[in-house]
Design a protein around this motif. Structure first.
Motif, PDB file in Angstrom:
ATOM      1  N   HIS A  54       0.709  -1.128   0.003  1.00 54.42           N
ATOM      2  CA  HIS A  54       0.015  -0.328  -0.046  1.00 54.42           C
ATOM      3  C   HIS A  54       0.716   1.314   0.011  1.00 54.42           C
ATOM      4  CE1 HIS A  54      -3.249  -2.464   0.825  1.00 54.42           C
ATOM      5  NE2 HIS A  54      -2.961  -3.052   1.798  1.00 54.42           N
ATOM      6  N   ILE A  55       1.774   1.151  -0.678  1.00 54.59           N
ATOM      7  CA  ILE A  55       2.762   2.194  -0.590  1.00 54.59           C
ATOM      8  C   ILE A  55       2.417   3.285  -1.754  1.00 54.59           C
ATOM      9  CG2 ILE A  55       5.108   3.266  -1.221  1.00 54.59           C
ATOM     10  CD1 ILE A  55       6.328   0.712  -0.365  1.00 54.59           C
ATOM     11  N   THR A  56       2.071   4.674  -1.337  1.00 57.91           N
ATOM     12  CA  THR A  56       1.797   5.435  -2.457  1.00 57.91           C
ATOM     13  C   THR A  56       2.589   6.035  -3.408  1.00 57.91           C
ATOM     14  OG1 THR A  56       1.607   7.294  -0.710  1.00 57.91           O
ATOM     15  CG2 THR A  56      -0.430   6.135  -0.824  1.00 57.91           C
ATOM     16  N   MET A  57       2.370   6.377  -4.373  1.00 55.62           N
ATOM     17  CA  MET A  57       3.403   7.066  -5.443  1.00 55.62           C
ATOM     18  C   MET A  57       2.834   8.343  -5.650  1.00 55.62           C
ATOM     19  SD  MET A  57       4.409   5.767  -9.210  1.00 55.62           S
ATOM     20  CE  MET A  57       5.437   6.640 -10.207  1.00 55.62           C
ATOM     21  N   ASP A  58       3.782   9.111  -5.590  1.00 52.87           N
ATOM     22  CA  ASP A  58       3.690  10.768  -6.130  1.00 52.87           C
ATOM     23  C   ASP A  58       3.301  10.777  -7.482  1.00 52.87           C
ATOM     24  OD1 ASP A  58       3.651  13.475  -6.353  1.00 52.87           O
ATOM     25  OD2 ASP A  58       5.508  13.847  -5.666  1.00 52.87           O
ATOM     26  N   PRO A  59       2.026  11.096  -7.670  1.00 53.67           N
ATOM     27  CA  PRO A  59       1.639  11.375  -9.161  1.00 53.67           C
ATOM     28  C   PRO A  59       2.350  12.672 -10.052  1.00 53.67           C
ATOM     29  CG  PRO A  59       0.094  12.471  -7.753  1.00 53.67           C
ATOM     30  CD  PRO A  59       0.997  11.614  -7.112  1.00 53.67           C
ATOM     31  N   LEU A  60       3.157  13.322  -9.305  1.00 53.75           N
ATOM     32  CA  LEU A  60       3.939  14.229 -10.192  1.00 53.75           C
ATOM     33  C   LEU A  60       5.223  14.384 -10.019  1.00 53.75           C
ATOM     34  CD1 LEU A  60       1.590  17.519  -9.725  1.00 53.75           C
ATOM     35  CD2 LEU A  60       1.991  16.062 -11.644  1.00 53.75           C
ATOM     36  N   ARG A  61       5.712  12.967  -9.540  1.00 49.80           N
ATOM     37  CA  ARG A  61       7.242  12.928  -9.303  1.00 49.80           C
ATOM     38  C   ARG A  61       8.065  13.082 -10.481  1.00 49.80           C
ATOM     39  NH1 ARG A  61      10.213   7.968  -5.977  1.00 49.80           N
ATOM     40  NH2 ARG A  61      12.171   8.962  -5.833  1.00 49.80           N
ATOM     41  N   LEU A  62       7.585  12.471 -11.573  1.00 52.35           N
ATOM     42  CA  LEU A  62       8.509  12.169 -12.794  1.00 52.35           C
ATOM     43  C   LEU A  62       8.163  13.848 -13.504  1.00 52.35           C
ATOM     44  CD1 LEU A  62       9.864  11.046 -15.159  1.00 52.35           C
ATOM     45  CD2 LEU A  62       7.702  10.404 -16.046  1.00 52.35           C
ATOM     46  N   ALA A  63       6.956  14.423 -13.427  1.00 52.73           N
ATOM     47  CA  ALA A  63       7.002  15.746 -14.027  1.00 52.73           C
ATOM     48  C   ALA A  63       7.872  16.826 -13.129  1.00 52.73           C
ATOM     49  CB  ALA A  63       5.548  16.526 -13.618  1.00 52.73           C
ATOM     50  N   ALA A  64       7.937  16.514 -11.931  1.00 56.05           N
ATOM     51  CA  ALA A  64       8.888  17.595 -11.036  1.00 56.05           C
ATOM     52  C   ALA A  64      10.214  17.605 -11.766  1.00 56.05           C
ATOM     53  CB  ALA A  64       8.930  17.382  -9.571  1.00 56.05           C
ATOM     54  N   GLN A  65      10.904  16.458 -12.428  1.00 60.19           N
ATOM     55  CA  GLN A  65      11.994  16.518 -12.781  1.00 60.19           C
ATOM     56  C   GLN A  65      12.369  17.171 -14.102  1.00 60.19           C
ATOM     57  OE1 GLN A  65      14.054  15.086 -10.631  1.00 60.19           O
ATOM     58  NE2 GLN A  65      12.449  14.559  -9.520  1.00 60.19           N
ATOM     59  N   ILE A  66      11.083  17.449 -14.892  1.00 59.18           N
ATOM     60  CA  ILE A  66      11.155  18.201 -15.983  1.00 59.18           C
ATOM     61  C   ILE A  66      11.745  19.589 -15.801  1.00 59.18           C
ATOM     62  CG2 ILE A  66       9.855  19.319 -17.777  1.00 59.18           C
ATOM     63  CD1 ILE A  66       7.755  17.141 -17.250  1.00 59.18           C
ATOM     64  N   VAL A  67      11.795  20.104 -14.704  1.00 62.66           N
ATOM     65  CA  VAL A  67      12.174  21.611 -14.546  1.00 62.66           C
ATOM     66  C   VAL A  67      13.803  21.452 -14.419  1.00 62.66           C
ATOM     67  CG1 VAL A  67      12.301  23.336 -12.848  1.00 62.66           C
ATOM     68  CG2 VAL A  67      10.201  22.127 -13.003  1.00 62.66           C
ATOM     69  N   SER A  68      14.325  20.447 -13.771  1.00 62.79           N
ATOM     70  CA  SER A  68      15.799  20.166 -13.573  1.00 62.79           C
ATOM     71  C   SER A  68      16.283  19.858 -14.937  1.00 62.79           C
ATOM     72  CB  SER A  68      16.082  19.028 -12.713  1.00 62.79           C
ATOM     73  OG  SER A  68      15.724  19.360 -11.456  1.00 62.79           O
ATOM     74  N   GLY A  69      15.614  19.014 -15.959  1.00 63.75           N
ATOM     75  CA  GLY A  69      16.020  18.699 -17.112  1.00 63.75           C
ATOM     76  C   GLY A  69      16.040  19.970 -17.956  1.00 63.75           C
ATOM     77  N   VAL A  70      14.934  20.894 -18.060  1.00 59.65           N
ATOM     78  CA  VAL A  70      14.794  21.817 -19.048  1.00 59.65           C
ATOM     79  C   VAL A  70      15.845  22.875 -18.750  1.00 59.65           C
ATOM     80  CG1 VAL A  70      13.488  23.755 -19.586  1.00 59.65           C
ATOM     81  CG2 VAL A  70      12.355  21.630 -19.700  1.00 59.65           C
ATOM     82  N   GLY A  71      16.573  22.874 -17.550  1.00 60.88           N
ATOM     83  CA  GLY A  71      17.470  23.921 -17.123  1.00 60.88           C
ATOM     84  C   GLY A  71      18.733  23.666 -18.015  1.00 60.88           C
ATOM     85  N   PHE A  72      19.136  22.400 -18.532  1.00 61.31           N
ATOM     86  CA  PHE A  72      20.371  22.204 -19.200  1.00 61.31           C
ATOM     87  C   PHE A  72      19.960  23.005 -20.561  1.00 61.31           C
ATOM     88  CE2 PHE A  72      20.877  18.854 -16.304  1.00 61.31           C
ATOM     89  CZ  PHE A  72      22.094  18.851 -16.040  1.00 61.31           C
ATOM     90  N   LEU A  73      18.780  22.849 -21.060  1.00 59.27           N
ATOM     91  CA  LEU A  73      18.569  23.183 -22.429  1.00 59.27           C
ATOM     92  C   LEU A  73      18.687  24.931 -22.207  1.00 59.27           C
ATOM     93  CD1 LEU A  73      15.425  21.375 -23.629  1.00 59.27           C
ATOM     94  CD2 LEU A  73      17.683  21.226 -24.605  1.00 59.27           C
ATOM     95  N   GLY A  74      17.997  25.492 -21.126  1.00 57.91           N
ATOM     96  CA  GLY A  74      18.056  26.961 -21.066  1.00 57.91           C
ATOM     97  C   GLY A  74      19.660  27.387 -20.873  1.00 57.91           C
ATOM     98  N   ALA A  75      20.337  26.668 -20.033  1.00 59.96           N
ATOM     99  CA  ALA A  75      22.001  26.982 -20.057  1.00 59.96           C
ATOM    100  C   ALA A  75      22.819  27.224 -21.381  1.00 59.96           C
ATOM    101  CB  ALA A  75      22.452  26.226 -18.956  1.00 59.96           C
ATOM    102  N   GLY A  76      22.175  26.298 -22.420  1.00 57.02           N
ATOM    103  CA  GLY A  76      22.676  26.112 -23.753  1.00 57.02           C
ATOM    104  C   GLY A  76      22.503  27.605 -24.618  1.00 57.02           C
ATOM    105  N   VAL A  77      21.419  28.155 -24.260  1.00 57.07           N
ATOM    106  CA  VAL A  77      21.217  29.380 -25.239  1.00 57.07           C
ATOM    107  C   VAL A  77      21.855  30.615 -24.448  1.00 57.07           C
ATOM    108  CG1 VAL A  77      19.455  28.373 -26.061  1.00 57.07           C
ATOM    109  CG2 VAL A  77      18.829  29.711 -24.237  1.00 57.07           C
ATOM    110  N   ILE A  78      22.312  30.475 -23.074  1.00 59.92           N
ATOM    111  CA  ILE A  78      22.488  31.861 -22.561  1.00 59.92           C
ATOM    112  C   ILE A  78      24.270  31.992 -23.051  1.00 59.92           C
ATOM    113  CG2 ILE A  78      23.285  32.780 -20.392  1.00 59.92           C
ATOM    114  CD1 ILE A  78      21.025  31.379 -19.088  1.00 59.92           C
ATOM    115  N   LEU A  79      24.530  33.237 -23.629  1.00 61.63           N
ATOM    116  CA  LEU A  79      25.812  33.542 -24.165  1.00 61.63           C
ATOM    117  C   LEU A  79      26.339  34.852 -23.713  1.00 61.63           C
ATOM    118  CD1 LEU A  79      24.998  32.759 -27.959  1.00 61.63           C
ATOM    119  CD2 LEU A  79      25.965  31.432 -26.385  1.00 61.63           C
TER     120      LEU A  79
END
Length: 225
Positions: free
Chosen positions: A61-86
């Motif tokens: 009966h362990i519950t799973m966070d329904p937005l746990r995977l979505a929360a990692q999107i913010v971290s992942g997108v940070g790499f794309l953002g860093a790539g366009v900052i010059l």
């Protein structure tokens, strides 16, 4: 509802398209295709994250966070953002707005995937207003500091005794000098590097003609953002 995920993906694609078009019209490195991919992928990952929490049974009966995977999107997108900052040669930073747009497109995708349709649409509307309309209004009604832009001037002067006179004449052209560097060259010439601010509406060509008319100036190089 069987077709609900497909509706979410369609809505995220439309909203991502709107964001991407704004960047595409400004010829930015992150344009239509990038924003579409980010928005749709973020929406898909959010759908998978939410659905997985209720579809796959867990032991003890362990519950799973329904937005746990979505929360990692913010971290992942940070790499794309860093790539366009010059960082350019004059120490100015470019690409911050584009990086923020990437993060915003991901946020819109997550919101649509979680079922917040109207909130997502309103968020896109505010985003477009923020990057298009507000800067336009600031150019007319904002404080003077916000209606100025920074330029980099490199001027070659023919003789040492003319340097002070050239600087004074540049200031008379409504050019506010912030920093100055002087370097000796051959044949008794001197390179003056100036970081200055001018009115946002003034074109680089206007500055060039105004400075080029000053006596003793041999060469001019202007970089304007």
């Amino acid at each position: 509802m069987m077709f609900d995920p497909f509706i979410k993906l369609g809505i995220s694609a439309v909203l991502g398209l709107i964001i991407g078009l704004e960047r595409e019209l400004k010829r930015k490195p992150v344009g239509l295709k990038t924003c579409l991919v980010i928005s749709i992928s973020s929406c898909l990952l959010t759908i998978v994250s939410i659905e997985s929490a209720y579809v796959f049974p867990l032991k003890d009966h362990i519950t799973m966070d329904p937005l746990r995977l979505a929360a990692q999107i913010v971290s992942g997108v940070g790499f794309l953002g860093a790539g366009v900052i010059l960082r350019r040669g004059n120490d100015s930073i470019t690409g911050l707005t584009t990086a923020a747009i990437i993060w915003g497109a991901a946020g819109i995708g997550v919101a649509v995937g979680a079922g917040f349709y109207w909130e997502s649409a309103f968020g896109v509307a505010l985003l477009i207003v923020s990057v298009e309309l507000i800067p336009f209004l600031i150019n007319f009604f904002g404080p003077k500091q916000l209606r100025e832009k920074e330029i980099l001037l490199q001027i070659t002067v023919a003789d040492t005794k003319n340097i002070a006179d050239v600087i004074e004449k540049i200031k008379l052209q409504h050019i506010d000098i912030k920093t100055m560097r002087i370097k000796d060259l051959e044949d008794n010439q001197h390179l003056i590097k100036l970081k200055a601010v001018i009115d946002q509406k003034r074109a680089a060509a206007d500055i060039y003609y105004a400075i080029r008319s000053i006596d003793s100036i041999v060469h001019i190089d202007i970089e304007s953002g």
